[in-house]
Structures are given as structure tokens and as C-alpha cells.
Design a protein around this motif. Structure first.
Motif, PDB file in Angstrom:
ATOM      1  N   HIS A 295      78.136  28.440  42.134  1.00 50.37           N
ATOM      2  CA  HIS A 295      77.207  29.327  41.429  1.00 50.37           C
ATOM      3  C   HIS A 295      77.446  29.282  39.926  1.00 50.37           C
ATOM      4  N   LEU A 296      78.712  29.171  39.539  1.00 47.66           N
ATOM      5  CA  LEU A 296      79.040  29.156  38.112  1.00 47.66           C
ATOM      6  C   LEU A 296      78.522  27.888  37.439  1.00 47.66           C
ATOM      7  N   LYS A 297      78.691  26.744  38.067  1.00 42.71           N
ATOM      8  CA  LYS A 297      78.285  25.500  37.412  1.00 42.71           C
ATOM      9  C   LYS A 297      76.774  25.445  37.193  1.00 42.71           C
ATOM     10  N   HIS A 298      76.010  26.147  38.041  1.00 46.33           N
ATOM     11  CA  HIS A 298      74.560  26.170  37.884  1.00 46.33           C
ATOM     12  C   HIS A 298      74.095  27.185  36.839  1.00 46.33           C
ATOM     13  N   ARG A 299      75.013  28.055  36.389  1.00 46.28           N
ATOM     14  CA  ARG A 299      74.579  29.146  35.512  1.00 46.28           C
ATOM     15  C   ARG A 299      75.391  29.278  34.233  1.00 46.28           C
ATOM     16  N   ILE A 300      76.484  28.523  34.104  1.00 44.73           N
ATOM     17  CA  ILE A 300      77.398  28.744  32.978  1.00 44.73           C
ATOM     18  C   ILE A 300      76.789  28.370  31.630  1.00 44.73           C
ATOM     19  N   GLU A 301      75.831  27.497  31.601  1.00 46.24           N
ATOM     20  CA  GLU A 301      75.270  27.062  30.319  1.00 46.24           C
ATOM     21  C   GLU A 301      74.037  27.874  29.906  1.00 46.24           C
TER      22      GLU A 301
ATOM     23  N   SER B 256      95.079  34.750  36.047  1.00 40.39           N
ATOM     24  CA  SER B 256      96.353  34.119  35.724  1.00 40.39           C
ATOM     25  C   SER B 256      96.165  33.037  34.664  1.00 40.39           C
ATOM     26  N   GLU B 257      97.253  32.767  33.946  1.00 37.13           N
ATOM     27  CA  GLU B 257      97.231  31.691  32.952  1.00 37.13           C
ATOM     28  C   GLU B 257      96.851  30.363  33.609  1.00 37.13           C
ATOM     29  N   ASN B 258      96.141  29.543  32.849  1.00 38.82           N
ATOM     30  CA  ASN B 258      95.762  28.188  33.269  1.00 38.82           C
ATOM     31  C   ASN B 258      94.761  28.162  34.426  1.00 38.82           C
ATOM     32  N   THR B 259      94.043  29.262  34.643  1.00 37.29           N
ATOM     33  CA  THR B 259      92.963  29.268  35.631  1.00 37.29           C
ATOM     34  C   THR B 259      91.623  29.213  34.900  1.00 37.29           C
ATOM     35  N   LEU B 260      90.594  28.821  35.628  1.00 34.11           N
ATOM     36  CA  LEU B 260      89.259  28.797  35.035  1.00 34.11           C
ATOM     37  C   LEU B 260      88.847  30.195  34.590  1.00 34.11           C
TER      38      LEU B 260
ATOM     39  N   LEU C  72      87.610  31.410  30.787  1.00 38.40           N
ATOM     40  CA  LEU C  72      86.360  32.115  30.473  1.00 38.40           C
ATOM     41  C   LEU C  72      86.656  33.403  29.706  1.00 38.40           C
ATOM     42  N   VAL C  73      87.673  34.131  30.143  1.00 36.53           N
ATOM     43  CA  VAL C  73      88.052  35.371  29.459  1.00 36.53           C
ATOM     44  C   VAL C  73      88.433  35.093  28.017  1.00 36.53           C
ATOM     45  N   GLU C  74      89.131  33.988  27.788  1.00 41.45           N
ATOM     46  CA  GLU C  74      89.574  33.652  26.433  1.00 41.45           C
ATOM     47  C   GLU C  74      88.495  32.973  25.611  1.00 41.45           C
ATOM     48  N   GLY C  75      87.329  32.736  26.209  1.00 38.11           N
ATOM     49  CA  GLY C  75      86.188  32.222  25.466  1.00 38.11           C
ATOM     50  C   GLY C  75      86.246  30.752  25.135  1.00 38.11           C
ATOM     51  N   ASP C  76      86.896  29.940  25.967  1.00 44.53           N
ATOM     52  CA  ASP C  76      86.907  28.496  25.728  1.00 44.53           C
ATOM     53  C   ASP C  76      85.464  27.984  25.643  1.00 44.53           C
ATOM     54  N   PRO C  77      85.137  27.231  24.617  1.00 43.38           N
ATOM     55  CA  PRO C  77      83.746  26.788  24.447  1.00 43.38           C
ATOM     56  C   PRO C  77      83.288  25.779  25.485  1.00 43.38           C
TER      57      PRO C  77
ATOM     58  N   VAL D 227      84.422  24.150  29.492  1.00 48.98           N
ATOM     59  CA  VAL D 227      85.314  24.226  30.651  1.00 48.98           C
ATOM     60  C   VAL D 227      84.927  23.147  31.653  1.00 48.98           C
ATOM     61  N   ARG D 228      85.859  22.853  32.542  1.00 50.16           N
ATOM     62  CA  ARG D 228      85.614  21.844  33.563  1.00 50.16           C
ATOM     63  C   ARG D 228      85.460  22.507  34.929  1.00 50.16           C
ATOM     64  N   ILE D 229      84.431  22.109  35.639  1.00 46.19           N
ATOM     65  CA  ILE D 229      84.165  22.599  36.990  1.00 46.19           C
ATOM     66  C   ILE D 229      83.907  21.382  37.864  1.00 46.19           C
ATOM     67  N   PHE D 230      84.689  21.224  38.921  1.00 44.57           N
ATOM     68  CA  PHE D 230      84.595  20.057  39.798  1.00 44.57           C
ATOM     69  C   PHE D 230      84.699  18.749  39.007  1.00 44.57           C
ATOM     70  N   GLY D 231      85.563  18.765  37.983  1.00 43.33           N
ATOM     71  CA  GLY D 231      85.823  17.553  37.217  1.00 43.33           C
ATOM     72  C   GLY D 231      84.810  17.237  36.143  1.00 43.33           C
ATOM     73  N   GLU D 232      83.791  18.053  35.983  1.00 44.22           N
ATOM     74  CA  GLU D 232      82.769  17.817  34.959  1.00 44.22           C
ATOM     75  C   GLU D 232      82.833  18.902  33.896  1.00 44.22           C
ATOM     76  N   SER D 233      82.496  18.518  32.652  1.00 39.14           N
ATOM     77  CA  SER D 233      82.539  19.463  31.534  1.00 39.14           C
ATOM     78  C   SER D 233      81.220  20.217  31.412  1.00 39.14           C
ATOM     79  N   TYR D 234      81.345  21.512  31.098  1.00 40.57           N
ATOM     80  CA  TYR D 234      80.166  22.353  30.901  1.00 40.57           C
ATOM     81  C   TYR D 234      80.369  23.187  29.647  1.00 40.57           C
ATOM     82  N   HIS D 235      79.284  23.381  28.892  1.00 37.23           N
ATOM     83  CA  HIS D 235      79.327  24.287  27.749  1.00 37.23           C
ATOM     84  C   HIS D 235      79.367  25.718  28.274  1.00 37.23           C
ATOM     85  N   ASN D 236      80.309  26.488  27.772  1.00 39.04           N
ATOM     86  CA  ASN D 236      80.488  27.864  28.226  1.00 39.04           C
ATOM     87  C   ASN D 236      79.575  28.790  27.421  1.00 39.04           C
ATOM     88  N   ARG D 237      78.382  29.028  27.942  1.00 43.26           N
ATOM     89  CA  ARG D 237      77.419  29.900  27.250  1.00 43.26           C
ATOM     90  C   ARG D 237      77.158  31.192  28.023  1.00 43.26           C
ATOM     91  N   ILE D 238      77.757  31.335  29.182  1.00 47.59           N
ATOM     92  CA  ILE D 238      77.556  32.533  29.996  1.00 47.59           C
ATOM     93  C   ILE D 238      78.233  33.727  29.331  1.00 47.59           C
TER      94      ILE D 238
END
Length: 256
Positions: free
Chosen positions: A141-147, A160-164, A168-173, A175-186
Motif C-alpha cells: 500500500h505504501l509503495k503505491h501511495r508514497i509519492e 526502531s532505528e534502521n527501519t523504513l 519516514l519519521v525522520e523525513g528521508d527524501p 526510501v527503498r521499498i522492495f528494492g526500488e527507490s521512491y520519492h518520499n512525498r507522503i
């Protein structure tokens, strides 16, 4: 474990209401990553309260997890275990027959039902594991909506540290989901009131309730800054030579 105070539940309910309404008005989806046992049922109950009071619009709410569905059925089968607040909610709302079931709510089991949600762009709320977004249906659901910034991911548990979830909480611009990069616009919102852990004051009260304070206390759950801050609070609360507080290091061994 924690040097923080959790907000009052009424405050978190008001925030949840605001977040859902804002997302609904944008035409977006609210994604809630939640553990299947305990946290999902707590979120469903809170949403039911908001629906009954008319505080949020009657939008579709989907619990997308076979495990959470089974666990919820177990909760539903034992109303004798409900607390006073939950019993009062049932008794004061004549239309409420099932705390974990109402017209806006649907539980999914099959993969096909889950996949169909990603083709639906109408406003909705999706609750799915895992709670830290490291695996499970929430990732699809996230990969279809994160951008798309009209959507919201609502964090209701510690990440926890080093989790997806933490990224997201720290606002990384990005992120990787299932090995692919996505722009974090959610939109990412965090609510701490749903924590299943005791907060600072509850832990201090628990230690103080002992007839004899423990001679040695180990803080082993949580991140280092919070652990060291809470250790200092314990030492101030129990300024005894015999009262020792330790924050163990990785793989440290202690004889007891």
C-alpha cells in the motif's frame, strides 16, 4: 525504557480526527501500520469511537491482515475481558453491538482483496502490518501511495532505528521499498498515545511501589539517549548508595 510522557488519549483522538479529516479533504488515503495483536484492535476501537461521535466522516476503514482478523475475532469472543471504558462505550451507545465491527469497517483475508485496494483511489483508511513497515501488506500500500502528498501514513507505534518506519519519521527524501527507490512525498504523522509501553511517570511509579527498592536495575529496552535519561531520573528518585542503575552495552555479561 522511556524518558517521555505519553499524551492523554483524548488528545491523541483529537489529533487522529484532524489528520483523518485533512487527508479526506485532500482526497487521500490514511495508511496506519500496526501490529496485528493489540495495536490494530486499539486503533479500530478508537476509530469506532470517532465514527459514533460523528467526529470523522463515514469513510471506508479496512483492516488488511489475516492475522489481525483472527486476533480481532478472539477479542470479540471475550467481552468479559473488556475494561470499564469499553463496557461504558457499549452501554451508552445503543447502536453499538460489536466494538470491533461497524458498517464502515471491513476485514480482508485474501491477497486478491488486498491488491484490489491499490487500484482504489477513493479516500479510505487502511490498517495493515507490519508496525515498523519492514515487511507485510503495508509495504504494498505504501509503495503505491508514497509519492502522492495527498496521502498520509499515521505512525502509532515506536519505530526502531534502521527501519523504513524510522526513515519516514525522520523525513528521508527517498526510501527503498522492495528494492526500488521512491520519492518520499507522503505526509507522515506520529502519535505516541497508542504506545503499549509504560511512559516515564508510570515506570517511576512502578519502581517506587516496591516495598524495598531493587538493589540493581538494568535498562535494556529502548534507545541509548532515552535509557540514559531515565537512568538519571531513577537515581534522583532513589538517592541511595545501594541503588544502582545500569544501561548495559552490547553483549555485556553480568553475573547475578
Amino acid at each position: 525504557r522511556d524518558s517521555r510522557l505519553h499524551p492523554a488519549m483524548d488528545d491523541d483522538m483529537a489529533r487522529m480526527q484532524q489528520i483523518i479529516i485533512a487527508t479526506y479533504q485532500r482526497g487521500g488515503t490514511v495508511l496506519i501500520p500496526a501490529f496485528a495483536v493489540g495495536r490494530t484492535q486499539q486503533v479500530v476501537y478508537t476509530l469506532h469511537q470517532l465514527i459514533v461521535k460523528g467526529d470523522i466522516p463515514p469513510i471506508p476503514i479496512i483492516v488488511d491482515s489475516p492475522l489481525a482478523t483472527e486476533v480481532t475475532q478472539a477479542f470479540r469472543s471475550h467481552p468479559e475481558c473488556y475494561d470499564a471504558e469499553m463496557r461504558a462505550f457499549i452501554s451508552t451507545n445503543a447502536g453499538v453491538k460489536d466494538v470491533f465491527g461497524f458498517s464502515e469497517l471491513r476485514y480482508t483475508r485474501s491477497v486478491e482483496e488486498s491488491m484490489a485496494l491499490n487500484n482504489n483511489r477513493d479516500p479510505m483508511i487502511i490498517i495493515a502490518p507490519s508496525g515498523m513497515m519492514e515487511h507485510g501488506r503495508i509495504l504494498h500500500h505504501l509503495k503505491h501511495r508514497i509519492e502522492d502528498p495527498k496521502n498520509t501514513v499515521l505512525i502509532v507505534g515506536w519505530q526502531s532505528e534502521n527501519t523504513l518506519g524510522r526513515r519516514l519519521v525522520e523525513g528521508d527524501p527517498e526510501v527503498r521499498i522492495f528494492g526500488e527507490s521512491y520519492h518520499n512525498r507522503i505526509q507522515t504523522e506520529v502519535m505516541n498515545g497508542f504506545s503499549g509501553h509504560a511512559d516515564r511517570d508510570e515506570l517511576l511509579a512502578w519502581v517506587a511501589s516496591a516495598e524495598t527498592p531493587p538493589k540493581r536495575t538494568f535498562l535494556v529496552h529502548g534507545e541509548a539517549p532515552a535509557a540514559f535519561a531515565f537512568a538519571d531520573l531513577l537515581r534522583v528518585a532513589h538517592p541511595l548508595p545501594s541503588f544502582q542503575v545500569d544501561v548495559p552495552t552490547w553483549k555485556q555479561q553480568v553475573e547475578v
